[in-house]
Design a protein around this motif. Structure first.
Motif, mmCIF file in Angstrom:
data_model
loop_
_atom_site.group_PDB
_atom_site.id
_atom_site.type_symbol
_atom_site.label_atom_id
_atom_site.label_comp_id
_atom_site.label_asym_id
_atom_site.label_seq_id
_atom_site.Cartn_x
_atom_site.Cartn_y
_atom_site.Cartn_z
ATOM 1 N N GLU A 17 46.990 51.795 34.458
ATOM 2 C CA GLU A 17 45.847 52.392 33.754
ATOM 3 C C GLU A 17 44.972 51.338 33.072
ATOM 4 O OE1 GLU A 17 48.850 51.550 30.688
ATOM 5 O OE2 GLU A 17 48.901 52.249 32.764
ATOM 6 N N GLY A 18 45.255 50.064 33.317
ATOM 7 C CA GLY A 18 44.589 48.993 32.590
ATOM 8 C C GLY A 18 43.194 48.649 33.097
ATOM 9 N N THR A 19 42.519 47.794 32.337
ATOM 10 C CA THR A 19 41.205 47.281 32.704
ATOM 11 C C THR A 19 41.326 45.769 32.904
ATOM 12 O OG1 THR A 19 40.049 48.982 31.435
ATOM 13 C CG2 THR A 19 38.796 46.998 31.967
ATOM 14 N N TYR A 20 40.878 45.299 34.053
ATOM 15 C CA TYR A 20 41.043 43.897 34.414
ATOM 16 C C TYR A 20 39.717 43.286 34.844
ATOM 17 C CZ TYR A 20 45.927 44.883 33.918
ATOM 18 O OH TYR A 20 47.122 45.239 33.372
ATOM 19 N N VAL A 21 39.617 41.964 34.649
ATOM 20 C CA VAL A 21 38.416 41.224 35.034
ATOM 21 C C VAL A 21 38.796 40.181 36.082
ATOM 22 C CG1 VAL A 21 36.594 39.658 34.273
ATOM 23 C CG2 VAL A 21 37.335 41.522 32.771
ATOM 24 N N ASP A 22 38.063 40.181 37.194
ATOM 25 C CA ASP A 22 38.138 39.096 38.168
ATOM 26 C C ASP A 22 36.860 38.286 37.983
ATOM 27 O OD1 ASP A 22 38.214 37.367 40.288
ATOM 28 O OD2 ASP A 22 38.682 38.873 41.807
ATOM 29 N N PHE A 25 34.820 36.804 41.981
ATOM 30 C CA PHE A 25 35.122 37.806 42.999
ATOM 31 C C PHE A 25 35.160 37.208 44.412
ATOM 32 C CE2 PHE A 25 33.705 41.102 46.006
ATOM 33 C CZ PHE A 25 34.712 42.031 45.811
ATOM 34 N N GLY A 26 34.136 36.427 44.778
ATOM 35 C CA GLY A 26 34.131 35.771 46.083
ATOM 36 C C GLY A 26 34.270 36.738 47.235
ATOM 37 N N GLY A 27 35.293 36.497 48.062
ATOM 38 C CA GLY A 27 35.559 37.387 49.195
ATOM 39 C C GLY A 27 36.310 38.642 48.814
ATOM 40 N N GLY A 28 36.725 38.742 47.554
ATOM 41 C CA GLY A 28 37.365 39.959 47.061
ATOM 42 C C GLY A 28 38.858 40.035 47.279
ATOM 43 N N GLY A 29 39.491 38.942 47.697
ATOM 44 C CA GLY A 29 40.929 38.975 47.987
ATOM 45 C C GLY A 29 41.790 39.277 46.777
ATOM 46 N N HIS A 30 41.568 38.574 45.689
ATOM 47 C CA HIS A 30 42.343 38.845 44.474
ATOM 48 C C HIS A 30 42.030 40.239 43.933
ATOM 49 C CE1 HIS A 30 42.670 34.317 44.187
ATOM 50 N NE2 HIS A 30 43.919 34.695 44.011
ATOM 51 N N SER A 31 40.758 40.628 43.993
ATOM 52 C CA SER A 31 40.365 41.957 43.495
ATOM 53 C C SER A 31 41.058 43.073 44.273
ATOM 54 C CB SER A 31 38.842 42.131 43.588
ATOM 55 O OG SER A 31 38.194 41.447 42.542
ATOM 56 N N LYS A 43 40.626 50.176 35.919
ATOM 57 C CA LYS A 43 39.256 49.701 36.103
ATOM 58 C C LYS A 43 39.271 48.199 36.389
ATOM 59 C CE LYS A 43 34.662 50.299 34.039
ATOM 60 N NZ LYS A 43 34.217 51.218 35.081
ATOM 61 N N LEU A 44 38.378 47.783 37.299
ATOM 62 C CA LEU A 44 38.221 46.369 37.616
ATOM 63 C C LEU A 44 36.762 45.973 37.417
ATOM 64 C CD1 LEU A 44 39.225 43.657 38.840
ATOM 65 C CD2 LEU A 44 38.540 44.556 41.067
ATOM 66 N N ILE A 45 36.551 44.930 36.627
ATOM 67 C CA ILE A 45 35.204 44.387 36.424
ATOM 68 C C ILE A 45 35.165 43.035 37.125
ATOM 69 C CG2 ILE A 45 33.473 43.683 34.723
ATOM 70 C CD1 ILE A 45 35.146 45.490 32.722
ATOM 71 N N ALA A 46 34.302 42.905 38.131
ATOM 72 C CA ALA A 46 34.254 41.700 38.952
ATOM 73 C C ALA A 46 32.949 40.949 38.716
ATOM 74 C CB ALA A 46 34.389 42.070 40.429
ATOM 75 N N VAL A 57 31.878 43.787 47.966
ATOM 76 C CA VAL A 57 32.367 44.740 46.959
ATOM 77 C C VAL A 57 32.750 46.054 47.634
ATOM 78 C CG1 VAL A 57 31.805 46.013 44.856
ATOM 79 C CG2 VAL A 57 30.930 43.689 45.178
ATOM 80 N N PRO A 58 33.979 46.536 47.414
ATOM 81 C CA PRO A 58 34.411 47.781 48.059
ATOM 82 C C PRO A 58 33.754 49.017 47.430
ATOM 83 C CG PRO A 58 36.111 47.017 46.550
ATOM 84 C CD PRO A 58 35.054 45.943 46.578
ATOM 85 N N ALA A 59 33.660 50.052 48.213
ATOM 86 C CA ALA A 59 33.138 51.332 47.699
ATOM 87 C C ALA A 59 34.265 52.027 46.950
ATOM 88 C CB ALA A 59 32.644 52.190 48.855
ATOM 89 N N ASP A 60 34.435 51.661 45.708
ATOM 90 C CA ASP A 60 35.537 52.159 44.888
ATOM 91 C C ASP A 60 34.987 52.407 43.486
ATOM 92 O OD1 ASP A 60 37.866 52.334 43.191
ATOM 93 O OD2 ASP A 60 39.041 51.301 44.735
ATOM 94 N N ASP A 61 35.128 53.634 43.009
ATOM 95 C CA ASP A 61 34.573 53.999 41.698
ATOM 96 C C ASP A 61 35.212 53.226 40.548
ATOM 97 O OD1 ASP A 61 32.891 55.803 42.900
ATOM 98 O OD2 ASP A 61 34.205 57.533 42.575
ATOM 99 N N ARG A 62 36.349 52.626 40.798
ATOM 100 C CA ARG A 62 37.034 51.877 39.738
ATOM 101 C C ARG A 62 36.444 50.475 39.550
ATOM 102 N NH1 ARG A 62 42.945 51.928 41.998
ATOM 103 N NH2 ARG A 62 41.707 51.446 43.865
ATOM 104 N N VAL A 63 35.533 50.069 40.458
ATOM 105 C CA VAL A 63 34.994 48.704 40.442
ATOM 106 C C VAL A 63 33.602 48.660 39.834
ATOM 107 C CG1 VAL A 63 34.353 46.708 41.851
ATOM 108 C CG2 VAL A 63 36.332 48.103 42.497
#
Length: 296
Positions: A17-22, A25-31, A43-46, A57-63
């Motif tokens: 349920e956490g909020t994380y920052v990448d 982002f680059g190619g998005g591998g870690h994200s 939630k992910l903030i990239a 960037v993926p089509a994901d509402d959490r991003v």
């Protein structure tokens, strides 16, 4: 191919349920790895200043994607109503995409211009540095950021050559200074290009600014994970995680006790390195070091 992926995800100790920052982002591998461990409430903030990264960037509402340098972390967290986060990841390496795109000018194998801008909205390029910096500035740049053994000789050569011809392309520059190359040319130019790239993108300044913002941005118990690729970066991260400031103070310094305590607990006493298998699969990971700290 993301470097030290499993090690980075383990270091973040992700809560569903956490909020994380990448931060990179680059190619998005870690994200993608973070998103796989997040639940629907996570939630992910990239962040990424490279406009090409937005295509991944993926089509994901959490991003939430922020097309900016990570040095603006606190500003954009506030802008989006985020007070504190559970984890921050920064992979400081140049992305494979940036290296492989010839027109970006990052690789010694490129036939393109000496560009090296991670954010193509900025005006300063590597060619601009070679054209405008004085000999003492060039000497300091190559010595500090590239540890180039004959940085003074190289700087003198650059100033001499540019009087008669512009140093605008990668092949042209390498040919123009080939007479002063010491040792293995491949290693030598890798150090020279690293120094130029760091200067073009103010990488050390951006890293310092990011680290300074981390304590306020993290919740107590939140994790900071940083992957570095050269000793300058690693020393900065190690120093700040350990002490919370930049000045290196001797252990027997009489005023040591007056300094504020570090806001972090260091999780990795020694840096985490890629496995032998990863180094074989991804040669660009060879110099990577990962450090983890937890907000007190």
């Amino acid at each position: 191919m993301p470097v030290l992926l499993e090690e980075a995800l383990e270091g973040l100790a992700i809560k569903p349920e956490g909020t994380y920052v990448d931060c990179t982002f680059g190619g998005g591998g870690h994200s993608r790895g973070i998103l796989e461990r997040l639940g629907p409430e996570g939630k992910l903030i990239a962040f990424d200043q490279d406009q090409d990264a937005a295509l991944n960037v993926p089509a994901d509402d959490r991003v939430l994607f922020v097309p900016q340098n990570f040095r603006h972390l606190s500003r954009f967290l506030r802008l989006h109503g985020v007070t504190e986060v559970d984890g921050i990841l920064a992979d400081l390496g140049v992305s494979s995409h940036q290296f492989d795109e010839e027109e970006r000018g990052f690789s010694t194998r490129s036939e393109g211009d000496l560009d090296m801008r991670m954010d193509q909205r900025q005006s300063l390029t590597a060619a601009g540095i070679l054209a405008d910096y004085g000999e003492p500035e060039l000497h300091k740049l190559f010595e500090r950021y590239g540890e180039v053994t004959n940085s003074r000789t190289l700087s003198r050569k650059i100033v001499e050559v540019r009087r008669v011809m512009p140093l605008a392309t990668i092949p042209g520059f390498m040919q123009a200074v080939s007479g002063v190359v010491k040792g293995n040319p491949k290693k030598y130019f890798a150090q020279v290009f690293q120094a130029l790239r760091i200067a073009v993108n103010d990488e050390m300044g951006a890293l310092q600014t990011l680290l300074e913002q981390m304590p306020a941005a993290l919740k107590p118990g939140g994790r900071a994970v940083v992957i570095t690729f050269h000793s300058l970066e690693d020393r900065l991260v190690k120093q700040f995680f350990k002490t919370g400031h930049w000045e290196e103070v001797a252990d027997d310094h009489p005023f040591e006790s007056n300094r504020p305590e570090s806001p972090f607990t260091v999780i990795t006493r020694k840096p985490v390195l890629p496995t032998e298998d990863e180094r074989k699969r991804n040669p660009r990971s060879r110099s990577a070091k990962l450090r983890v700290a937890e907000k007190k």
